[in-house]
Write an enzyme that holds these catalytic residues in place. Structure first.
Site, PDB file in Angstrom:
ATOM      1  CB  VAL A 182      68.436 123.522  -5.558  1.00  0.00           C
ATOM      2  CG1 VAL A 182      67.426 122.914  -6.521  1.00  0.00           C
ATOM      3  CG2 VAL A 182      69.211 122.436  -4.839  1.00  0.00           C
TER       4      VAL A 182
ATOM      5  CE  LYS B 257      73.331 127.081 -14.609  1.00  0.00           C
ATOM      6  NZ  LYS B 257      72.741 128.447 -14.689  1.00  0.00           N
TER       7      LYS B 257
ATOM      8  CG  ASP C 102      66.128 135.870 -14.112  1.00  0.00           C
ATOM      9  OD1 ASP C 102      65.285 136.486 -13.440  1.00  0.00           O
ATOM     10  OD2 ASP C 102      66.406 134.673 -13.918  1.00  0.00           O
TER      11      ASP C 102
END
Length: 756
Positions: free
Chosen positions: A474, A495, A600
């Site tokens: 998650v 996803k 990221d």
């Protein structure tokens, strides 16, 4: 009757001009075109402005405008090969704006251009004018008819060259036409040959893949470079053979990379690739022997230029026929690699020139699609569809239209291995465009070639109705399910965005737009997407070993995949994973058409496949840096706490060094097996980066290392590794190394660890 245009019987036409003779900047004489026209329906016109980059006012400042189909008729030698060059300056002519002109050009039964936009093509090349070059043989007629057919508004032409030349291509049983796609002076500079055909040779460096530029070399004045026969001078000028590109003097380095060129072409055509060689450095057989690969296929296993040519300083060329587009690509990849198995004296390769010619298809067409324009250069662009059978671009609007090209992915495997090889995969992007006017408009573009389009029913079937039992993770986007597609033949990660997800439509589209164009061994592969019933679903290759973080420490990451067993990774395994991640990020920075900043980088976004190969994932926040030479991209700060570049946070200026900082944190995380931020620790230890910097200055860095592997690390390896990690964490980006340098340092660490 042939009109003399200068020193030979070539025709050089200054279209739309009224003066009897004009001379260009190279001293060539151009004549008016009016006497070769079959009708008087066309209009001569003059450009409203002159771009300073034009090489000459002749033939570009005058134009011939066609508002109906019009044909030129030229007297020619029916048995000769001819070069046919069309010159376009897409400017404004009186009340005619060339941006709205779409037209076709044909001759001798061949379609040279179809639905052609000189404006779009020039914009894609970021240049003011165009020269399209064709060659035709065996016309069997004393007349050449060249027809311009307007498809939208009008057609135009600025200059026409028709130059007879002896046959320099392999004989064919029938007439054929070719378009010159590339003519590159490898290792040398741009120049126009002073021979009667005035062929232009361009610098090859813009087409070199990645950082492996090799070395440009020039023949020493003491070395004689001479044609093996008088006829050979028709093939290429000596200036091409007097310069070359080699891999360099370091054999150890050379065996670890390919010297690679990437050449964009039109799909679904056959190409003649002509490679020019001349070794003016070595003079003995077996001093330099190498592989030649074209589009993943080995075309030469023992390329020895001296053996081919019969000595030093002697030119030689090789021709290869290459089909492009049958497997969904539209590029020619050319690569050279030393062949150690031949035991040459030097591990090296050499190339002097590249020519790529497109051959007409079975319908006699050479026409490819218009390029996709930059949205910054054209205000209004409407989509046009392209027939998959014929490649015809159909104009859908009286405004400027652009072909929405089907985006394909091109693969190149080191050492010419076939697709599916586990080693050395390396991929590049092809950029497309889509409308951003509405959600449905954006997402529906998925079905037009960016990636595979799944139905919601297929997604439900793949995940057992999005069963909680299939959830393997998650994140901010939503839940990730383990599933199977194609009759359970392919295991995938699905996803699915949660309606309340903080990562919404923009991240969803960004992920598709980037990953559908990128393929690399160390980037996670996007298989497809689903946008039915307002769902946002992405489908990836399944990574059997989960995230890197799961195998470093337990931070309650809520991994629900019972099939993933956390493993204590050895130090050698960890180094290999870090190297893989660095390779993936280095590719984003340097291997793509435009640099891409991941934004990221963290251990949960480094996935591990069944062989523990690292794959960088999650491109929802990634930013494409169009021209990172400007140093930074100003953008709203996004990323993950603990990994965020402090300079980026402070100045809101994103650079590729922001990813370097994040990877530095990952390197410490891998060595220390702890999260980047741990509020439960004493104040000085909460931030991993700050604690590592302080510990290193105080000589206590060894105590931070994961005790499970601490004693297994070579001390020199650890020292070099920590220095590399800390160098990434400099507060000022200018003081951080490039990702390529970080990669080299990590590879050196691995050598220290295994004792090489």
């Amino acid at each position: 009757m042939r009109v003399d245009s200068g020193d030979d019987d070539s025709l050089l036409l200054n279209c739309g001009a009224s003066v009897n003779e004009a001379i260009d900047s190279s001293g060539r004489k151009w004549i008016p075109d009016s006497k070769f026209l079959s009708t008087n329906d066309s209009l001569p016109s003059t450009a409203n402005s002159q771009d300073p980059s034009l090489p000459s006012t002749v033939p570009y400042m005058h134009s011939r405008i066609f508002q109906s189909e019009t044909t030129y008729t030229f007297p020619i030698s029916p048995t000769s090969r001819h070069w046919l060059r069309l010159h376009f300056y897409p400017s404004s002519y009186d009340h005619f704006d060339s941006a709205s002109a779409f037209f076709s050009v044909s001759t001798a039964g061949f379609t040279l251009l179809r639905n052609f936009s000189a404006s779009l093509t020039a914009q894609s090349l970021t240049q003011a004018y165009l020269i399209t070059e064709f060659t035709i043989n065996q016309l069997n007629s004393p007349l050449l008819h060249l027809t311009f057919t307007p498809l939208l508004n009008f057609a135009f032409i600025n200059g026409i060259e028709i130059i007879p030349t002896p046959e320099i291509f392999p004989p064919q049983p029938h007439a054929y036409a070719m378009q010159t796609m590339f003519r590159l002076n490898v290792g040398g500079q741009f120049f126009v040959s002073d021979s009667p055909d005035s062929r232009t040779w361009y610098d090859d460096s813009p087409h070199i893949y990645g950082a492996g530029f090799g070395l440009a070399a020039s023949a020493d004045t003491r070395v004689s470079v001479a044609y093996p026969s008088p006829e050979f001078k028709l093939i290429a000028p000596l200036d091409v053979y007097k310069t070359a590109r080699t891999m360099g003097p370091n054999s150890t380095l050379n065996v670890n990379y390919n010297l690679t060129w990437i050449l964009d072409v039109d799909a679904n055509f056959t190409y003649l690739v002509r490679l020019h060689f001349c070794d003016f450095i070595f003079g003995k057989v077996n001093q330099r022997v190498f592989f030649v690969f074209i589009n993943n296929r080995t075309v030469e296993t023992d390329a020895d230029v001296v053996a081919w040519a019969g000595g030093m300083g002697k030119p030689v060329y090789k021709d290869y026929r290459v089909g492009v587009g049958r497997n969904g690509d539209n590029q020619v990849w050319l690569a050279l690699h030393p062949n150690p198995e031949s035991k040459p004296q030097y591990y090296d390769s050499i190339l002097n020139g590249i020519e790529v010619f497109k051959l007409n298809d079975t319908t006699g067409s050479l026409a490819g699609p218009n390029p996709i324009p930059s949205p910054n250069k054209i205000a209004t662009v409407t989509h046009a569809s392209r027939s998959r059978k014929s490649g015809v671009v159909i104009v859908l609007s009286a405004c400027v239209a652009a072909a929405f090209g089907v985006v394909f992915i091109v693969g190149f495997f080191k050492h010419g291995k076939t697709r599916g090889s586990e080693e050395g995969a390396s991929w590049i992007p092809i950029y497309g465009s889509w409308s951003r006017s509405s959600r449905s408009g954006m997402i529906s573009s998925i079905g037009k070639g960016l990636c595979r389009h799944f139905s919601l029913g297929e997604m439900r079937g793949a995940t057992n109705g999005f069963s909680e039992a299939c959830v393997v993770g998650v994140g901010g986007f939503g839940k990730v399910y383990r599933g199977c597609i194609d009759g359970n033949a392919t295991e995938v990660a699905v996803k699915r965005a949660h309606p309340s997800s903080q990562q919404g439509l923009n991240e969803f589209l960004n992920e598709i737009e980037l990953l559908s164009k990128l393929r690399h061994r160390h980037l996670v592969s996007l298989i497809g997407a689903c946008e039915e019933n307002n769902e946002m679903i992405l489908v990836y290759d399944y990574m059997a070993n989960g995230t890197l973080r799961e195998h470093l420490y337990d931070d309650n990451n809520n991994n629900n995949d019972s099939t993933i067993t956390t493993t204590t990774l050895s130090w050698k395994q960890r180094l290999g994973i870090c190297i893989g991640a660095a390779r993936g990020i280095h590719y984003l920075h340097t291997g793509a058409k435009h640099p891409i900043i991941h934004r990221d980088v963290k251990t949960t976004n480094i996935l591990l496949d069944h062989k523990w190969v690292a794959k960088v994932s999650d491109f929802g926040l990634s930013k494409t840096g169009h021209g990172l030479g400007q140093a930074h991209v100003s953008t709203v700060v996004k990323g993950s706490f603990g990994y965020l570049d402090p300079e980026y946070y402070r100045l809101q200026q994103l650079t590729d060094k922001s990813d370097v900082y994040s990877l530095g944190v990952v390197l410490l995380e891998v060595a220390c097996a702890r999260p980047p931020i741990n509020p439960s620790l004493p104040n000085e230890q909460i931030c991993l980066a700050d604690w590592a910097l302080m510990s290193y200055r105080n000589g206590g860095i060894h105590e931070m290392i994961d005790p499970r592997i601490r004693d297994d690390i070579n001390p020199k390896c650890l020292e070099h590794y920590i220095e590399t990690a800390l160098s990434c964490l400099s507060h000022d980006s200018i003081d951080r190394p490039s990702m390529g340098h970080v990669l080299s340092c990590l590879e050196y660490c691995l050598k220290l660890q295994i004792g090489e």
